[in-house]
Design a protein around this motif. Structure first.
Motif, short mmCIF file in Angstrom:
data_model
loop_
_atom_site.label_atom_id
_atom_site.label_comp_id
_atom_site.label_asym_id
_atom_site.label_seq_id
_atom_site.Cartn_x
_atom_site.Cartn_y
_atom_site.Cartn_z
N THR A 77 -0.62 -0.61 -2.49
CA THR A 77 0.18 -1.82 -2.33
C THR A 77 0.90 -2.12 -3.64
O THR A 77 0.32 -2.00 -4.72
CB THR A 77 -0.70 -3.02 -1.94
N LYS A 90 2.70 0.00 0.83
CA LYS A 90 2.86 -1.36 1.34
C LYS A 90 3.45 -2.24 0.25
O LYS A 90 3.21 -2.01 -0.94
CB LYS A 90 1.50 -1.93 1.78
N THR A 101 8.52 1.55 0.68
CA THR A 101 8.00 1.72 2.04
C THR A 101 8.17 3.16 2.50
O THR A 101 7.28 3.75 3.13
CB THR A 101 8.72 0.76 3.02
N THR A 114 -3.98 3.62 1.28
CA THR A 114 -2.61 3.13 1.20
C THR A 114 -2.49 2.19 0.02
O THR A 114 -3.27 1.25 -0.12
CB THR A 114 -2.21 2.38 2.49
#
Length: 460
Positions: free
Chosen positions: A5, A29, A24, A3
């Motif tokens: 960021t 993230k 999102t 994931t």
């Protein structure tokens, strides 16, 4: 699945919310900060894969954040959000090291494209290096070529327009291709075009495409070079040869990130990385009125100089061996080796034609040398009689093998000479019952030269 960021820096809550919701939904993230101070604190405790920052912040500006990340987190791409139409600020951010920019009001499709491109840079270092080691004419161990390789690797991480300056034959297109291969657009198309080779009356159609029936001869729709490069890189070689009228249209396409095909009433968005090059002095052309200053300003955000071959003579032997290996593969012959005297002769030469001249010299020597070794004499450099003698001897043998061909009227010289060569080779092969060694002897050329010609003429 990893994931990603992203850090979002903007003092307007509505903009922060919009960016946060959009990212999102993309499975990213988010960290948010309303000012420069808060952003720097977050960067000290987190390692985001992307940063989106507004240009105007309460306690500083986006350029300061770009510079901080360049120094402390160079692997993190930064995109700057600028006021609508403020290209000067956008260019300033790109020069400072920003990956790309997006204008307010933020277009979500454009934002998603930008984010996806940026996240492609967050890959293992080993994958980046595999593109860096792509075999090519950026080979070498000289200080100049090492610097050039480092520059291309760094520029590949940006979306800034790059202007590549260098002499003819120095490898400008290869440098452009290496920037493309090492960047986030590597899976997209790389479209290279020589601006000086397109007739001025066809230029707009070639660049932007046309609709069927828009002019005489437009029998089908054509997408044009910009749309062919969508999602990838467009390389404009010899950009100095563009006529002034076309420069205006090119500038608009760059600014609007859209093109309008000839005969169409609407613009079509395009997403390209623009690279350009010329061997001419663009700054002098701008001063003389031959090139638009505003276009120069747009394409010359970052300038990259390609060194001439004479300035990196220590690389000549390595380059020459690489070229000979490639020629041997292309013509399915045994590789040839340079003798020490040939290496020294090459190093003594100034190479006004640069790497392209080196390729031509070696290709000729490859076909004429005996016993898989190239001596200084095989190079035929600086000795017109030696070079001419070989060609005359070969030509005489071919004309003896095929004496009856005489041109009549207007002819395509290159095609005519190929037809002579083809018929002479066929006649020699038939006379020797397709024994290539004997046919080469009959033609007065080496076996290697015959293999080369057979491959070149598609006669195998």
């Amino acid at each position: 699945m990893t994931t990603h960021t992203a850090l979002i820096v903007d003092d307007e809550p509505d903009i922060r919310d919009l960016l946060e919701i959009t990212l999102t939904r993309m499975g990213i993230k988010t960290l948010t900060a309303p000012d420069l101070t808060s952003a720097l604190k977050l960067l000290e405790s987190h390692n985001p894969q992307l940063c989106l920052t507004d240009m105007n912040l309460p306690d500083g500006n986006g350029i300061e954040l770009v510079q901080w990340i360049q120094q402390h987190r160079p692997a993190t791409p930064v995109a700057v959000i600028t006021a609508y139409g403020n290209m000067d600020t956008a260019i300033e951010s790109l020069k400072a090291g920003a990956f790309d920019f997006v204008s307010k009001p933020v277009e979500l499709n454009r934002l998603r494209e930008l984010v996806n491109s940026a996240l492609k840079l967050a890959q293992p270092e080993s994958q980046e290096e595999s593109a860096t080691d792509e075999p090519g004419l950026l080979l070498g161990n000289s200080v100049q070529i090492k610097k050039l390789r480092n520059q291309t690797r760094k520029l590949a991480r940006s979306q800034a327009p790059v202007f590549i300056n260098g002499e003819s034959g120095s490898g400008k297109e290869l440098v452009a291709r290496m920037i493309h291969l090492q960047g986030p657009r590597r899976d997209g198309p790389f479209i290279a075009v020589n601006c000086g080779a397109i007739p001025s009356e066809l230029m707009e159609s070639e660049f932007f495409g046309h609709k069927k029936g828009s002019f005489t001869g437009a029998v089908d729709n054509k997408e044009g070079l910009f749309r062919s490069a969508d999602g990838g890189t467009l390389f404009l070689d010899e950009v100095a040869d563009l006529p002034l009228a076309m420069q205006v249209k090119l500038l608009r396409a760059i600014q609007e990130k859209a093109v309008r095909p000839v005969g169409d009433t609407k613009e079509i968005p395009v997403d390209i990385r623009l690279l350009s090059a010329t061997h001419k002095n663009l700054a002098e052309l701008v001063q003389g009125g031959g090139f638009r200053q505003d276009l120069f300003y747009r394409i010359n955000v970052i300038e990259l100089a390609v060194p001439p071959l004479r300035d990196r003579k220590d690389d000549i032997e390595l380059l020459a061996n690489h070229i000979l290996e490639r020629i041997a593969r292309e013509y399915e012959c045994d590789p040839a080796v340079l003798n020490a005297d040939a290496v020294e002769r090459l190093k003594e030469h100034d190479f006004p034609g640069n790497v392209r001249e080196l390729e031509n010299i070696l290709e000729r020597a490859f076909t004429l040398c005996d016993a898989d070794r190239i001596s200084a004499a095989d190079l035929h450099m600086g000795n017109g009689m030696a070079s001419g003698g070989s060609e005359v001897a070969s030509g005489a043998a071919i004309s003896d093998a095929c004496p009856t061909l005489v041109p009549e009227g207007d002819i395509d010289l290159e095609g005519y000479l190929e037809s002579i060569e083809r018929q002479a080779i066929e006649k020699a092969l038939e006379a020797t019952r397709w024994n290539k060694t004997a046919a080469a002897k009959k033609l007065g050329i080496s076996f290697r030269a015959l293999r080369y010609r057979l491959k070149k003429l598609g006669m195998e």
